[in-house]
Design a protein around this motif. Structure first.
Motif, short mmCIF file in Angstrom:
data_model
loop_
_atom_site.label_atom_id
_atom_site.label_comp_id
_atom_site.label_asym_id
_atom_site.label_seq_id
_atom_site.Cartn_x
_atom_site.Cartn_y
_atom_site.Cartn_z
N LEU A 63 0.80 -1.09 -0.11
CA LEU A 63 -0.05 0.16 0.09
C LEU A 63 1.22 1.37 0.03
CD1 LEU A 63 -2.70 1.11 0.25
CD2 LEU A 63 -2.69 1.07 2.92
N LYS A 76 -0.63 2.73 -4.63
CA LYS A 76 -1.99 3.14 -4.00
C LYS A 76 -2.44 2.62 -5.37
CE LYS A 76 -2.61 6.27 -0.73
NZ LYS A 76 -1.36 5.80 0.14
N SER A 91 -4.25 -1.21 -5.00
CA SER A 91 -5.99 -1.21 -5.66
C SER A 91 -6.01 -2.55 -6.76
CB SER A 91 -6.68 0.29 -6.76
OG SER A 91 -6.15 0.93 -5.23
N LYS A 94 -7.64 -6.68 1.08
CA LYS A 94 -7.78 -5.18 1.20
C LYS A 94 -8.39 -4.32 2.16
CE LYS A 94 -8.84 -5.09 -3.37
NZ LYS A 94 -9.05 -4.77 -4.63
N SER A 96 -6.19 -1.57 4.30
CA SER A 96 -7.10 -0.83 4.94
C SER A 96 -8.01 0.15 6.37
CB SER A 96 -8.09 -0.43 3.39
OG SER A 96 -7.89 -0.50 1.87
N TYR A 149 -4.50 0.42 8.06
CA TYR A 149 -3.70 1.78 8.20
C TYR A 149 -4.98 2.45 8.68
CZ TYR A 149 -2.12 5.64 4.73
OH TYR A 149 -1.33 6.28 4.20
N ASN A 190 6.14 8.21 -2.53
CA ASN A 190 4.86 8.90 -2.72
C ASN A 190 5.17 9.58 -0.88
OD1 ASN A 190 2.32 9.65 -1.73
ND2 ASN A 190 2.05 6.94 -1.83
N ASN A 203 2.73 9.17 2.32
CA ASN A 203 3.25 8.31 2.74
C ASN A 203 3.74 9.15 4.35
OD1 ASN A 203 2.65 5.66 1.72
ND2 ASN A 203 5.48 5.78 0.91
#
Length: 158
Positions: free
Chosen positions: A83, A87, A91, A99, A103, A106, A137, A140
């Motif tokens: 993740l 992303k 996905s 997932k 999620s 997270y 990213n 993050n």
């Protein structure tokens, strides 16, 4: 005067956790997890075989004694790195259960939704991986890239 209190040794405690972890009865494991302290939960999470599904990890996370460091450990053990890395790749995964688990975990880590922060966990990332994650990213959160608060513990192998 003799004390009738039973003393459980460290070895007996570890054997008890091992017996629980390797029980084939998930309902028994989940029932027992309800009564575990933060350290026991951390040891169970660290030794969990992720090929056995998400039922037991969800029970560990549902325990009010679950430590922030244990949540972070579980994020990485369940391959939450994917993740952070991308992303889009996350996905694209075909495992909806994975997932959903990642999620929710997270968000819970981001929301600091843990009552304890006594057990430290250092994400298993090299300096190069951290650099690449931050570069690819920048959004993050640092909480996923740095050592969590608390005391470091040596995790026994069950």
């Amino acid at each position: 005067m003799m004390n009738n209190k039973t003393t459980v040794t460290h070895g007996e405690k570890l054997q008890e956790l091992k017996d629980l972890l390797y029980s084939e009865d998930n309902s028994k494991i989940i029932t027992e997890i309800i009564n575990k302290n933060p350290l026991d939960l951390h040891i169970l999470a660290a030794n969990y075989n992720w090929n056995s599904g998400f039922e037991v990890p969800k029970a560990i996370l549902s325990n009010e004694n679950c430590d922030f460091g244990t949540g972070l450990l579980m994020f990485y053990r369940a391959d939450g790195y994917r993740l952070l890395e991308s992303k889009d790749a996350f996905s694209a995964s075909t495992s909806s259960e994975w997932k959903e688990f990642i999620s929710k975990l997270y968000e819970r880590i981001l929301d600091n939704d843990f009552s304890n922060k006594s057990i430290s966990f250092t994400p298993p990332l090299t300096k190069v991986q951290v650099f690449k994650l931050r570069k690819s990213n920048p959004s993050n959160p640092d909480v996923f890239l740095e050592k969590s608060p608390g005391d470091g513990i040596e995790i026994p192998v069950l």
